[in-house]
Write a protein that holds these residues in place. Structure first.
Motif, PDB file in Angstrom:
ATOM      1  N   GLU A   1      -0.133 -18.002 -20.804  1.00  0.00           N
ATOM      2  CA  GLU A   1      -0.278 -16.558 -21.008  1.00  0.00           C
ATOM      3  C   GLU A   1       0.310 -15.763 -19.851  1.00  0.00           C
ATOM      4  OE1 GLU A   1      -3.755 -13.197 -21.652  1.00  0.00           O
ATOM      5  OE2 GLU A   1      -4.285 -15.313 -21.768  1.00  0.00           O
ATOM      6  N   ARG A   2       0.076 -16.203 -18.621  1.00  0.00           N
ATOM      7  CA  ARG A   2       0.581 -15.457 -17.465  1.00  0.00           C
ATOM      8  C   ARG A   2       2.110 -15.461 -17.444  1.00  0.00           C
ATOM      9  NH1 ARG A   2       1.815 -19.825 -15.078  1.00  0.00           N
ATOM     10  NH2 ARG A   2       0.654 -21.338 -13.925  1.00  0.00           N
ATOM     11  N   ASP A   3       2.716 -16.544 -17.909  1.00  0.00           N
ATOM     12  CA  ASP A   3       4.173 -16.610 -17.970  1.00  0.00           C
ATOM     13  C   ASP A   3       4.709 -15.629 -19.010  1.00  0.00           C
ATOM     14  OD1 ASP A   3       4.239 -18.709 -16.083  1.00  0.00           O
ATOM     15  OD2 ASP A   3       3.972 -20.204 -17.659  1.00  0.00           O
ATOM     16  N   ILE A   4       4.036 -15.547 -20.143  1.00  0.00           N
ATOM     17  CA  ILE A   4       4.453 -14.624 -21.204  1.00  0.00           C
ATOM     18  C   ILE A   4       4.320 -13.183 -20.721  1.00  0.00           C
ATOM     19  CG2 ILE A   4       3.905 -13.766 -23.517  1.00  0.00           C
ATOM     20  CD1 ILE A   4       2.992 -16.666 -24.176  1.00  0.00           C
ATOM     21  N   VAL A   5       3.187 -12.871 -20.084  1.00  0.00           N
ATOM     22  CA  VAL A   5       2.982 -11.509 -19.566  1.00  0.00           C
ATOM     23  C   VAL A   5       4.095 -11.162 -18.581  1.00  0.00           C
ATOM     24  CG1 VAL A   5       1.484 -10.059 -18.141  1.00  0.00           C
ATOM     25  CG2 VAL A   5       0.496 -11.455 -19.960  1.00  0.00           C
ATOM     26  N   GLN A   6       4.435 -12.096 -17.705  1.00  0.00           N
ATOM     27  CA  GLN A   6       5.497 -11.859 -16.720  1.00  0.00           C
ATOM     28  C   GLN A   6       6.833 -11.594 -17.410  1.00  0.00           C
ATOM     29  OE1 GLN A   6       5.489 -11.402 -13.393  1.00  0.00           O
ATOM     30  NE2 GLN A   6       7.646 -10.957 -13.623  1.00  0.00           N
ATOM     31  N   LEU A   7       7.153 -12.387 -18.420  1.00  0.00           N
ATOM     32  CA  LEU A   7       8.420 -12.194 -19.137  1.00  0.00           C
ATOM     33  C   LEU A   7       8.439 -10.864 -19.886  1.00  0.00           C
ATOM     34  CD1 LEU A   7       8.997 -15.813 -20.477  1.00  0.00           C
ATOM     35  CD2 LEU A   7      10.186 -14.688 -18.584  1.00  0.00           C
ATOM     36  N   VAL A   8       7.319 -10.494 -20.485  1.00  0.00           N
ATOM     37  CA  VAL A   8       7.246  -9.214 -21.195  1.00  0.00           C
ATOM     38  C   VAL A   8       7.385  -8.059 -20.210  1.00  0.00           C
ATOM     39  CG1 VAL A   8       5.757  -7.687 -22.570  1.00  0.00           C
ATOM     40  CG2 VAL A   8       5.957 -10.102 -23.165  1.00  0.00           C
ATOM     41  N   GLN A   9       6.805  -8.203 -19.023  1.00  0.00           N
ATOM     42  CA  GLN A   9       6.915  -7.144 -18.009  1.00  0.00           C
ATOM     43  C   GLN A   9       8.350  -6.943 -17.553  1.00  0.00           C
ATOM     44  OE1 GLN A   9       3.928  -8.497 -15.136  1.00  0.00           O
ATOM     45  NE2 GLN A   9       2.917  -6.539 -15.434  1.00  0.00           N
ATOM     46  N   GLU A  10       9.177  -7.964 -17.683  1.00  0.00           N
ATOM     47  CA  GLU A  10      10.570  -7.850 -17.271  1.00  0.00           C
ATOM     48  C   GLU A  10      11.417  -7.077 -18.276  1.00  0.00           C
ATOM     49  OE1 GLU A  10      11.982 -11.810 -16.447  1.00  0.00           O
ATOM     50  OE2 GLU A  10      10.474 -12.126 -14.887  1.00  0.00           O
ATOM     51  N   LEU A  11      10.880  -6.838 -19.471  1.00  0.00           N
ATOM     52  CA  LEU A  11      11.608  -6.041 -20.464  1.00  0.00           C
ATOM     53  C   LEU A  11      11.703  -4.594 -19.986  1.00  0.00           C
ATOM     54  CD1 LEU A  11       9.879  -7.254 -23.764  1.00  0.00           C
ATOM     55  CD2 LEU A  11      12.216  -7.778 -23.028  1.00  0.00           C
ATOM     56  N   SER A  12      12.701  -3.887 -20.492  1.00  0.00           N
ATOM     57  CA  SER A  12      12.797  -2.461 -20.170  1.00  0.00           C
ATOM     58  C   SER A  12      11.560  -1.764 -20.755  1.00  0.00           C
ATOM     59  CB  SER A  12      14.064  -1.865 -20.775  1.00  0.00           C
ATOM     60  OG  SER A  12      13.927  -1.773 -22.180  1.00  0.00           O
ATOM     61  N   PRO A  13      11.192  -0.605 -20.214  1.00  0.00           N
ATOM     62  CA  PRO A  13       9.984   0.075 -20.702  1.00  0.00           C
ATOM     63  C   PRO A  13       9.981   0.326 -22.212  1.00  0.00           C
ATOM     64  CG  PRO A  13      10.711   1.067 -18.660  1.00  0.00           C
ATOM     65  CD  PRO A  13      11.784   0.085 -19.067  1.00  0.00           C
ATOM     66  N   GLY A  14      11.119   0.684 -22.774  1.00  0.00           N
ATOM     67  CA  GLY A  14      11.188   0.941 -24.212  1.00  0.00           C
ATOM     68  C   GLY A  14      10.937  -0.295 -25.039  1.00  0.00           C
ATOM     69  N   TYR A  15      11.605  -1.379 -24.699  1.00  0.00           N
ATOM     70  CA  TYR A  15      11.407  -2.640 -25.413  1.00  0.00           C
ATOM     71  C   TYR A  15       9.972  -3.118 -25.244  1.00  0.00           C
ATOM     72  CZ  TYR A  15      16.551  -3.059 -25.622  1.00  0.00           C
ATOM     73  OH  TYR A  15      17.880  -2.859 -25.855  1.00  0.00           O
ATOM     74  N   ARG A  16       9.468  -3.014 -24.015  1.00  0.00           N
ATOM     75  CA  ARG A  16       8.116  -3.486 -23.709  1.00  0.00           C
ATOM     76  C   ARG A  16       7.084  -2.712 -24.528  1.00  0.00           C
ATOM     77  NH1 ARG A  16       8.282  -3.129 -18.344  1.00  0.00           N
ATOM     78  NH2 ARG A  16       7.395  -1.056 -18.271  1.00  0.00           N
ATOM     79  N   ALA A  17       7.220  -1.402 -24.613  1.00  0.00           N
ATOM     80  CA  ALA A  17       6.257  -0.580 -25.354  1.00  0.00           C
ATOM     81  C   ALA A  17       6.242  -0.949 -26.833  1.00  0.00           C
ATOM     82  CB  ALA A  17       6.574   0.906 -25.178  1.00  0.00           C
ATOM     83  N   VAL A  18       7.414  -1.027 -27.440  1.00  0.00           N
ATOM     84  CA  VAL A  18       7.486  -1.351 -28.862  1.00  0.00           C
ATOM     85  C   VAL A  18       6.978  -2.775 -29.112  1.00  0.00           C
ATOM     86  CG1 VAL A  18       9.038  -1.687 -30.825  1.00  0.00           C
ATOM     87  CG2 VAL A  18       9.319   0.312 -29.358  1.00  0.00           C
ATOM     88  N   PHE A  19       7.374  -3.715 -28.270  1.00  0.00           N
ATOM     89  CA  PHE A  19       6.921  -5.104 -28.422  1.00  0.00           C
ATOM     90  C   PHE A  19       5.400  -5.174 -28.360  1.00  0.00           C
ATOM     91  CE2 PHE A  19       5.687  -9.257 -26.798  1.00  0.00           C
ATOM     92  CZ  PHE A  19       6.377 -10.113 -27.649  1.00  0.00           C
ATOM     93  N   ASN A  20       4.809  -4.553 -27.357  1.00  0.00           N
ATOM     94  CA  ASN A  20       3.345  -4.584 -27.217  1.00  0.00           C
ATOM     95  C   ASN A  20       2.644  -3.920 -28.391  1.00  0.00           C
ATOM     96  OD1 ASN A  20       2.923  -6.003 -24.778  1.00  0.00           O
ATOM     97  ND2 ASN A  20       3.547  -4.209 -23.627  1.00  0.00           N
ATOM     98  N   LEU A  21       3.128  -2.762 -28.793  1.00  0.00           N
ATOM     99  CA  LEU A  21       2.479  -2.050 -29.889  1.00  0.00           C
ATOM    100  C   LEU A  21       2.550  -2.840 -31.191  1.00  0.00           C
ATOM    101  CD1 LEU A  21       3.656   1.583 -29.140  1.00  0.00           C
ATOM    102  CD2 LEU A  21       1.303   0.739 -29.083  1.00  0.00           C
TER     103      LEU A  21
END
Length: 183
Positions: free
Chosen positions: A113-133
């Motif tokens: 899980e921590r690895d996934i969170v780290q990889l998701v955090q590396e996404l640009s803010p726009g990609y990260r927001a849509v991915f999380n939502l």
């Protein structure tokens, strides 16, 4: 101490009850904030801002559904508000949308899980927001479009691009892990 007691005491202004409420939910809400933030400092800021809103709005909680779910929505919305202040997504045409492939991210199952969170955090803010939502919170593309003031097509393309980028990052990450294991 149950949530009803914590809520009642917090509404009455009891600092011990407010602290207990904070201590009970801060770790879970921090995890929500961290998914949307680019780093730990931003996540801490979102956590504090979210709890300020929780305490200001406790009287509005109607005891329908879970209290944690009610709080989670506040933290997601706080994160979205912060995102809106910082980032604007570019709309895309329907033709561009049709050209984007929706890549599979099943390899994510192989990561901690921590690895996934780290990889998701590396996404640009726009990609990260849509991915999380979409992936984490379960919003539809229509709901995401409304929340972020973008088109549904932009939401879909941002998700597809986020998945594609994550797939590449995961492959790189797993490649590095395998090389280290073979040494």
């Amino acid at each position: 101490m149950n949530d009803s007691d914590l809520i009642k005491g917090s509404i009455e202004g009891d600092p011990k009850m407010q602290e207990a409420l904070y201590q009970k939910y801060a770790p879970k809400m921090y995890a929500v904030c961290l998914r949307y933030a680019g780093n730990n400092d931003d996540a801490q800021d979102l956590l504090q801002e979210g709890f300020i809103k929780v305490f200001r709005n406790l009287e509005k909680y109607r005891h329908e559904g879970s209290f944690e779910g009610w709080m989670r929505r506040i933290f997601v919305n706080t994160s979205i508000e912060q995102y809106r202040r910082k980032v604007h997504l570019n709309s895309i045409s329907e033709q561009e949308e049709r050209g984007i492939e929706d890549a599979s991210v099943s390899v994510l199952d192989q990561l901690a899980e921590r690895d996934i969170v780290q990889l998701v955090q590396e996404l640009s803010p726009g990609y990260r927001a849509v991915f999380n939502l979409y992936v984490i919170e379960g919003y539809s593309h229509k709901e995401i479009a409304e929340l972020l003031s973008i088109s549904e097509g932009t939401s879909k393309s941002q998700l597809a691009r986020a998945k594609s980028i994550l797939q590449k990052k995961v492959a790189e990450f797993l490649g590095v892990q395998r090389k280290q294991a073979n040494r």
